[in-house]
Design a protein around this motif. Structure first.
Motif, PDB file in Angstrom:
ATOM      1  N   UNK A  70      25.871  39.414   0.232  1.00 35.80           N
ATOM      2  CA  UNK A  70      26.412  38.302   1.011  1.00 35.80           C
ATOM      3  C   UNK A  70      25.696  38.243   2.358  1.00 35.80           C
ATOM      4  N   UNK A  71      25.337  37.040   2.770  1.00 34.77           N
ATOM      5  CA  UNK A  71      24.638  36.855   4.039  1.00 34.77           C
ATOM      6  C   UNK A  71      25.388  35.813   4.872  1.00 34.77           C
ATOM      7  N   UNK A  72      25.671  36.158   6.116  1.00 38.52           N
ATOM      8  CA  UNK A  72      26.345  35.257   7.044  1.00 38.52           C
ATOM      9  C   UNK A  72      25.486  35.127   8.290  1.00 38.52           C
ATOM     10  N   UNK A  73      25.352  33.933   8.793  1.00 38.61           N
ATOM     11  CA  UNK A  73      24.541  33.681   9.980  1.00 38.61           C
ATOM     12  C   UNK A  73      25.431  33.132  11.092  1.00 38.61           C
ATOM     13  N   UNK A  74      25.341  33.784  12.249  1.00 38.88           N
ATOM     14  CA  UNK A  74      26.049  33.331  13.450  1.00 38.88           C
ATOM     15  C   UNK A  74      25.006  33.004  14.507  1.00 38.88           C
TER      16      UNK A  74
END
Length: 279
Positions: A70-74
């Motif tokens: 899983x990849x999340x970008x902030x």
């Protein structure tokens, strides 16, 4: 006699697997931060990256998303104190449980002390040091609240041990990162949180390539191993410090620098050359 492959595989997985963990990494759009994200993702960690609002997501999309985690970008400007304070609550609001915080974002500016702009001084101290304090404290508070275990990994530098001309703010900030690492480790060890740092030496990235190419000969004289680091040289260090293999290690600054800080190698080379001339 070597152990069967399955036993060896199980042993190393127990030491280095990050399956089920989530790592939050600042400054992970390229260079060292992207290498950190890649290493942790390959070990099974889900990845949350923090990029500057103007920064491209291409590196993350190309190198991290294909790794089946899983990849999340902030997006946040870590030079803005309000955005720094708001960042970790945004991560929690997204439903993430962070197990590993990699405080990596940093900037630099080269200029003599007498001419050094004050705005550069404050910006470098904010991004390289203060943001790590605020985010590290927020991460630690969440780990303590959950009665969980956590790892903080700060990015220091050989500049955290040495002093180079025209880098006063960067040098001060990286010495501060070393002190921050030790202070956090002392207070948080009993709370189940390990706090360590990695101090890279001269590393080839998009930001450093031009400087290393123009000053390469002089820099190489200071490195006993005789070459600059690639970002891949730092992957083992971040994986080790993030994994169960380092559960009894805290308060340490691990130099990945080709021997730069432990030897006055340039002086040794000059002395040997002088001795040869006398023979």
């Amino acid at each position: 006699m070597s152990p069967p492959p399955s036993i060896a595989s199980d042993y190393f997985a127990s030491l280095f697997s990050l399956a089920g963990k989530t790592a939050l990494i600042t400054g992970a759009g390229r260079g060292v931060g992207l290498a950190y994200a890649r290493a942790l993702a390959r070990a099974g960690a889900n990845i949350a990256v923090v990029l500057h609002p103007s920064e491209s997501e291409d590196g993350v999309n190309t190198e991290i998303r294909p790794l089946s985690v899983d990849v999340h970008i902030f997006k946040a400007d870590l030079g803005d104190r309000d955005q720094v304070r708001d960042l970790f609550p945004q991560v929690l609001a997204a439903g993430l449980t962070v197990d590993i915080f990699v405080n990596n974002a940093g900037i630099a500016h080269r200029e003599s002390i007498l001419d050094y702009p004050e705005d550069k001084w404050y910006a470098i101290l904010q991004i390289n040091l203060s943001a790590g304090f605020v985010l590290g404290r927020a991460f630690a508070a969440d780990v303590v609240r959950r009665q969980a275990r956590g790892k903080i990994i700060n990015t220091s530098s050989v500049g955290g041990f040495l002093a180079s001309r025209n880098t006063v703010a960067y040098t001060a900030a990286k010495h501060g990162v070393n002190a921050l690492t030790k202070s956090f480790s002392t207070e948080l060890a009993g709370q189940g949180i390990n706090v360590n740092a990695i101090a890279p030496g001269y590393t080839v990235t998009e930001l450093t390539r031009k400087n290393l190419e123009s000053n390469g000969a002089g820099f190489l004289k200071r490195i006993p191993i005789g070459r600059f680091a690639e970002t891949s040289d730092l992957e083992g260090a971040v994986l080790f410090l993030a994994s169960p293999a380092s559960d009894y290690i805290t308060g340490q600054v691990l130099a990945v620098d080709g021997g730069r800080i432990v030897s006055d190698f340039e002086a040794d080379v000059v002395a040997v050359d002088a001795a040869k001339e006398k023979l």
